[in-house]
Design an enzyme around this catalytic site. Structure first.
Site, short mmCIF file in Angstrom:
data_model
loop_
_atom_site.label_atom_id
_atom_site.label_comp_id
_atom_site.label_asym_id
_atom_site.label_seq_id
_atom_site.Cartn_x
_atom_site.Cartn_y
_atom_site.Cartn_z
CD GLU A 127 44.93 39.28 38.08
OE1 GLU A 127 43.93 39.21 38.83
OE2 GLU A 127 46.10 39.28 38.52
CD GLU A 198 49.17 42.40 39.27
OE1 GLU A 198 49.00 41.62 40.25
OE2 GLU A 198 48.25 43.07 38.77
#
Length: 770
Positions: A127, A198
């Protein structure tokens, strides 16, 4: 617990399991590696392989994950001139060293798919787009360096970067979120597959949060939506979250992690989420041939209605996904000459472009509810003793002295949550307030996360920040005297932060202190000279362990005493049900069983709903002996240990809620010679109930056909209740481990003309040992 969890995931139709690699777990001390016990990474991957499943390895080494310090070991902060996650030579040196260590371990054990192992995908960084702007050009250079590092290993498996829209070269950019099928722009190059790293099955919770939920229907919709739009992989975050044991959770994160996942905190199947996703996975596998090799087309069937089709004429294979995008209104659609009913916000899967085998809004899977059963103990076994830890003063031996209060994280070095601050000062009688209604006030400004304060040994109270705003100010009145006065403050963190840029520069702890309300005005104590003590004496002596508990003198327990250790023993409950400790009557602290930390508790921090975020704490049975298990509680502010209970957890109340309009059960269908065929004489919907383990259905607690309402554990009869439902269900199900019930009104004497009927069967039964 790993083998059972992995097996349960496989039963749920999972074919790949993802794990992070926890740098601070594997290298807690610089140069000293640890890959044993809960950190035996090779064993975990091999257990996945044993079940013939694939693995995804998210090496990072930054992982975030609501894990302490985002996975970075504390010692990394103390490397000279280091800045995490940017084009910084010291950081890149240690990152390269650790990533190489992990890759070499996996290679040595032949665990990558190119070597015949289960690992089909690896991750570098995590991320990074969330922080890249803070580092400007250094950030861009760093991410290009990280990509080159990953590719230099020549593993023969692809690498990904989550939330990295400009992932360099052949590194695959992946999506994280709840609805990547609709919110994500997709890969940054047409040669890269669509990966959803995710898919959040609920939301992690921090102390002070209300409950977090996500329905099985919405989760299933998101998965089908993604695959219907050419998705390659979706990963549930989390499929099982488990427990942040010890001090492993990051700042303010609750000990229970993703309890709303398909496998709950204890590894029990949360229904209908587990079962509905299992059925979805089977429906996708029935569609696999056209999905993998068919040509894609899109058809708009009406307002908010669409079809996404995968056609493989050479194999006479075809799969269609019919979608109702309207979140409020049911619809019908004409597809290839047949009309299909589509519930609101749903997708129907047609593995042969004709037969509906699954709809995301129609749940055939059974439901269940969780119950906590008190373990009956003798009064003698519930006898508590206590040890009140020392409240330090400035002149105590071994204190760390400094003119100003020291920063907390750099002083504790993550060896404990706690740092004591203490100072002393003198007052004259004329300095004290003369009016009875005026009292001196202690004011403490802190960068987080919490404090407890004492004046002359008397507990004043506590204050704390939050996940969003960690800094705060504590103010409490106190009693002072002429002569020497002692102020002692217990500062604390509730986990190190795990996200954002410049993690190595984050600060915590007390930074200014003053006494208000004196005749002489405000007395600033910030530069008064401070003594510091890292942690509690009880921590240093490890009195939470069987051996360490013998090193102090325990006395009869009293309630509501601050900075106090409580101890007692308990026997393990019989059976295999998960074990928990109910700490409802305590406030805040840490808990251990047989020397194993079961996590931080914070019952006194209430959510906006007026309830604690978490009151019950998991004790893995692997920590327990048959008898004389040592339970130790460190209570910071004061609680009542006599109210602590040992409980077991069950999901023995199981339910079904199925209508005549549901598709038949997914096991009614199979693909043979490219065609979808029925494996059952009747493919109309059925209601299936199955007890966990070897238990049997002991009682029917609710049964109604017509228009029942509610959720498992709280069903109510509607206006069209069929009179024979209860007796029919009892006859079919009582005394059996599993039963199948018809979902048709005539079986229960229903009035098909009753206004308002939804032709739905709702049943709740209770399972118990034979």
């Amino acid at each position: 617990m790993w083998p059972g969890l992995i097996a349960n995931a496989k039963k749920g139709g999972i074919n790949v399991i993802q794990t992070y690699v926890f740098w601070n777990g594997h290298e807690p001390v610089q140069g000293q590696y640890y890959f044993e016990g809960r950190y035996d990474l090779v064993k975990f991957i091999k257990l996945i392989q044993k079940e013939k499943l694939y693995a995804t390895l998210r090496i990072g080494p930054f992982i975030q994950a609501e894990w302490n310090h985002g996975g970075f070991p504390y010692w990394l902060r103390e490397i000279a001139n280091i800045t995490f996650r940017t084009d910084n030579p010291p950081f890149k040196h240690y990152m390269r060293k650790f990533v190489t260590k992990i890759v070499d371990m996996m290679k040595e054990e032949k665990l990558f798919a190119s070597q015949g192992g289960p690992i089909i995908l690896a991750q570098i960084e995590n991320e990074y787009n969330m922080v890249q702007a803070a580092f400007k050009e250094d950030g861009k250079r760093y991410i290009e360096w990280a990509a080159k590092l990953a590719q230099s290993f020549k593993l023969g498996v692809p690498w990904m970067m989550c939330k990295q829209h400009d992932a360099p070269g052949r590194i695959i950019n992946a999506c994280n979120g709840r609805n990547c099928g609709d919110t994500w722009v997709g890969p940054n190059h047409p040669t890269k597959p669509q990966l959803w790293a995710e898919n959040w099955t609920a939301q992690y919770r921090v102390f002070g949060d209300p409950p977090s939920q996500r329905s099985a229907e919405d989760l299933a919709y998101s998965v089908v939506r993604f695959f219907s739009k050419n998705g390659t992989l979706t990963n549930y975050y989390m499929y099982h979250g488990g427990t942040n044991l010890g001090r492993t959770g990051s700042a303010f994160v609750a000990t229970r992690y993703y309890d709303e996942a398909p496998l709950d905190e204890y590894g029990l199947q949360k229904e209908p989420k587990w079962g509905h996703l299992r059925d979805l996975h089977q429906a996708l596998k029935l569609s696999r041939k056209p999905l993998l090799w068919g040509s894609y087309s899109f058809q708009k069937l009406g307002k908010h209605i669409e079809a996404r089709v995968y056609d493989l004429p050479s194999e006479k294979a075809c799969a269609a996904f019919l979608t109702n995008l309207n979140s409020d209104k049911d619809s019908t659609a004409n597809f290839r000459g047949v009309r299909y009913f589509l519930p609101r916000h749903s997708i129907s899967i047609l593995p042969d472009c004709k037969t509906v085998v699954f709809n995301t809004q129609r749940v055939n899977a059974q439901h269940n509810s969780r119950s906590f059963i008190p373990f009956v103990e003798t009064k003698k076994s519930k006898k508590w003793v206590m040890y009140q830890d020392h409240i330090p003063r400035y002149g105590d031996a071994g204190m760390i002295h400094h003119q100003d209060p020291l920063e907390l994280m750099s002083t504790t070095k993550d060896t404990t949550d706690y740092l004591w601050y203490t100072t002393s000062f003198h007052l004259r009688q004329e300095d004290l307030p003369r009016r009875a209604d005026i009292r001196p006030v202690l004011q403490v400004a802190s960068l987080g996360h919490g404090v407890h304060a004492f004046a002359n040994g008397k507990y004043l109270g506590n204050a704390h920040g939050s996940k969003i705003e960690k800094s705060f100010v504590f103010q409490k009145p106190m009693k002072l005297k002429a002569g020497a006065n002692h102020i002692t403050i217990l500062g604390m963190t509730v986990g190190f932060p795990d996200s954002g840029p410049y993690l190595e520069r984050r600060l915590a702890g007390v930074h200014s202190i003053a006494v208000q309300g004196l005749n002489t005005g405000t007395l600033d104590l910030t530069a008064n000279g401070w003594g510091h003590q890292v942690g509690f004496r009880g921590e240093k002596l490890q009195i939470y362990t069987p051996k360490g508990s013998l090193r102090v003198q325990w006395t009869k327990a009293e309630v509501n005493t601050p900075v106090t250790w409580y101890k007692r023993y308990f026997d393990a409950p019989e059976g295999n049900d998960p074990v928990i400790v109910d700490l409802t009557t305590m406030a805040k602290g840490l808990a251990w069983v047989n020397g194993e930390g079961i996590g931080r508790y914070w019952v006194s921090y209430l959510s906006p709903l007026g309830t604690p975020t978490q009151t019950v704490y998991h004790v893995p049975r692997e920590f327990l002996k048959p008898t004389k298990n040592l339970l130790v509680i460190l209570e910071e502010s004061g609680g009542n240990p006599n109210g602590i209970q040992i409980l077991t957890v069950r999901r023995d109340d199981i339910c079904t809620f199925v209508s005549e309009y549901h598709p038949g059960v997914i096991n009614s269908w199979s693909r043979k010679e490219g065609q979808i065929r029925s494996d059952a004489e009747d493919v109309r919907p059925e209601a299936h109930l199955k007890c966990p383990g070897n238990k049997i259905i002991a009682a029917v607690t609710f049964a109604s056909f017509g228009n029942p309402a509610g959720v498992c554990g709280n069903y109510t009869v509607g206006s069209c209740h069929a009179p024979h439902t209860h007796s029919v269900v009892k006859k079919v199900c009582l005394g059996k481990t599993a039963c199948v019930l018809p979902v048709k009104g005539e079986a229960y004497g229903a009035d098909e003309n009753c206004p308002g009927t939804t032709s739905t069967l709702a049943v709740q039964v209770f399972c118990s040992q034979k």
